[in-house]
Design a protein around this motif. Structure first.
Motif: not given
Ligand SMILES: Nc1ncnc2c1ncn2[C@@H]1O[C@H](COP(=O)(O)OP(=O)(O)OP(=O)(O)O)[C@@H](O)[C@H]1O
Ligand SMILES: [Mg+2]
Lengths: 232, 227
Positions: A1-3, A5-6, A202
């Motif tokens: 998820m963070e990926l 977002w980044d 990213d």
């Protein structure tokens, strides 16, 4: 998820700041795929019209070739175009391998069968009575084709969009004949593949989002043209 | 008198079925006739053959005194006009549809206007010029098709049940108008119709077709020239 977002954040930053590296890639992507689409339209619409409107021995064979060509794997096209353009190849004297020109050629080879087959289908499904009407009205061959093309502009724009969609999204051919050289032959798809292989997910996600934005913008413009006059 | 249309030993076979079989048929300059007969008799097909839109299986078709095979088809077609049984409109405005034939003949704009304008009035189309032709009603489309053919000022005109979709009032008005024009401009006319009254306003005689053959001819000369 963070990926993800980044990636999104990076994409927005690059877009807002008009990152020069990215702008360059975007511009080249647009130029190469735009030129290739234009060439395929210049080849495909006349050829598709001729195939649709005439009967000659071998016609069906040509049609089947074109239909088959719609599914040509870009890697295969890339390989064959490379073979021709290599220094030792038959067209080696042109000295254009690993340049945008080579990419345009490869992409035009990919897009042309798409445009030919779409044009053919679109014109063939015109009511034969309309063609008869044009003949009766005294249209010569050129006038006939021109009127029929105008009649089918919705379908023809779909052909253009399909051709453009086919080439802006391909990576195999561009990689092979272009070489993904920074500042020269690097387009969105080849850059994305490279960043993934380097583990920069990213950046890859940012690139893919920008590619989709670009492809969507062009398609949206074509759609506006297509649908514009059809509202009444 | 010179023959405008002459058909000798015509035979048309489509998909193994004989559609037309006409040993002889001819039409003099300025002569006008009607074709009648049951559905499927071959009336529309005969029209297509005469208009060089359908090539016969055997026999000769001569137009203006010469076998059509020995003449450039494009030029021939530009001397004729056809109104099809089912009017076909292009996805353009009414006025753009009307212009097509004139555009193909490379007429100047001024000339196009002077040709089109009177027919807009006569065919009651003035209020429809800017409409998309595909959105017209059956009767309106038929009037556009009629105007489209008449503004070409052809030497021969082929009309395939051109009044079929029109209401009674419109029909009567247009038949008289068109009959007068065809006579005044000396346009050779072949019209398909099932109505004797229509035939009488346009034609000198009626040919009856059955099963691809012409089986009878009836002269209408007396009704046509009263006094
Ligand atoms: N392309 C074709 N292939 C096979 N048969 C055909 C073809 N075109 C027409 N026919 C047949 O030829 C016959 C004559 O058709 P045509 O349209 O000339 O009749 P018509 O006299 O105009 O009839 P209508 O009064 O219904 O308009 C019909 O039986 C029709 O089915
Ligand atoms: Mg008919």
């Amino acid at each position: 998820m963070e990926l993800i977002w980044d990636g999104l954040v990076k994409a927005i930053i690059e877009l807002v700041t008009l990152d020069p590296g990215i702008t360059e890639v975007a511009l080249l992507t647009l130029q190469v795929s735009g030129a290739a689409t234009l060439i395929s339209v210049l080849i495909g619409i006349p050829l598709g019209s001729v195939l649709a409107l005439s009967q000659f021995p071998g016609r069906n064979f040509l049609v089947s070739i074109s239909n088959f060509g719609m599914g040509l794997p870009p890697v295969v096209v890339g390989l064959w175009v490379s073979i021709f353009l290599w220094r030792s190849g038959p067209l080696g004297f042109l000295n254009i391998i690993y340049t945008p020109y080579a990419m345009i050629i490869a992409q035009a080879v990919i897009a042309s069968p798409i445009v030919i087959s779409f044009t053919l289908a679109v014109i063939q499904q015109i009511n034969p009575q309309l063609r008869l009407q044009l003949t009766a009205l005294g249209a010569n061959r050129t006038q006939m084709v021109w009127t029929l093309l105008k009649e089918t502009k919705l379908g023809l724009l779909a052909a253009v969009m399909a051709g453009f969609g086919g080439v802006i999204s391909e990576v195999g051919a561009s990689m092979m004949v272009g070489g993904n050289i920074k500042g020269m032959t690097r387009v969105f798809t080849t850059a994305t593949v490279m960043e993934v292989s380097k583990g920069n997910f990213d950046i890859a996600i940012a690139l893919s989002i920008l590619l989709m934005l670009l492809a969507y913008s062009v398609t949206a413009i074509l759609t506006a043209i297509q649908q514009g006059r059809n509202i009444r | 008198m010179s023959k405008v249309i002459e058909i000798i030993d015509l035979k048309l076979v489509l998909q193994g079925k004989t559609i037309l079989k006409i040993p002889y048929f001819s039409l003099d300059r300025e002569e006008s006739i009607c074709l009648t007969g049951p559905n499927g008799a071959g009336k529309s097909t005969l029209l297509s053959v005469m208009a060089t839109l359908q090539e016969p299986t055997a026999g000769t078709v001569s137009l203006f005194g010469k076998n059509v095979k020995d003449q450039p088809l494009l030029e021939l077609r530009r001397r004729m006009a056809v109104v099809f049984q089912k009017p076909m409109m292009f996805d353009l405005t009414v006025i753009e549809n009307l212009e097509l034939g004139l555009k193909y003949r490379r007429l100047k704009r001024k000339e196009k206007e002077t040709r089109i304008y009177p027919w807009l009035e006569k065919m009651k189309l003035t209020h429809l010029t800017k409409r998309r032709a595909r959105s017209l009603s059956g009767g309106e489309a038929q009037r556009v098709a009629l105007a489209q053919a008449l503004i070409l000022e052809p030497e021969i005109i082929f009309l395939d049940e051109p009044f079929a979709n029109l209401d009674k009032e419109m029909r009567q008005g247009l038949i008289d108008e068109i009959g007068k024009t065809l006579k005044a401009k000396k346009i050779t006319t072949v019209m398909v119709t099932h109505h004797k009254k229509e035939a009488a306003a346009i034609a000198d005689s009626i040919y009856l077709m059955e099963d691809g053959e012409i089986v009878d001819r009836e002269f209408l000369a007396f009704q046509n020239n009263p006094g």
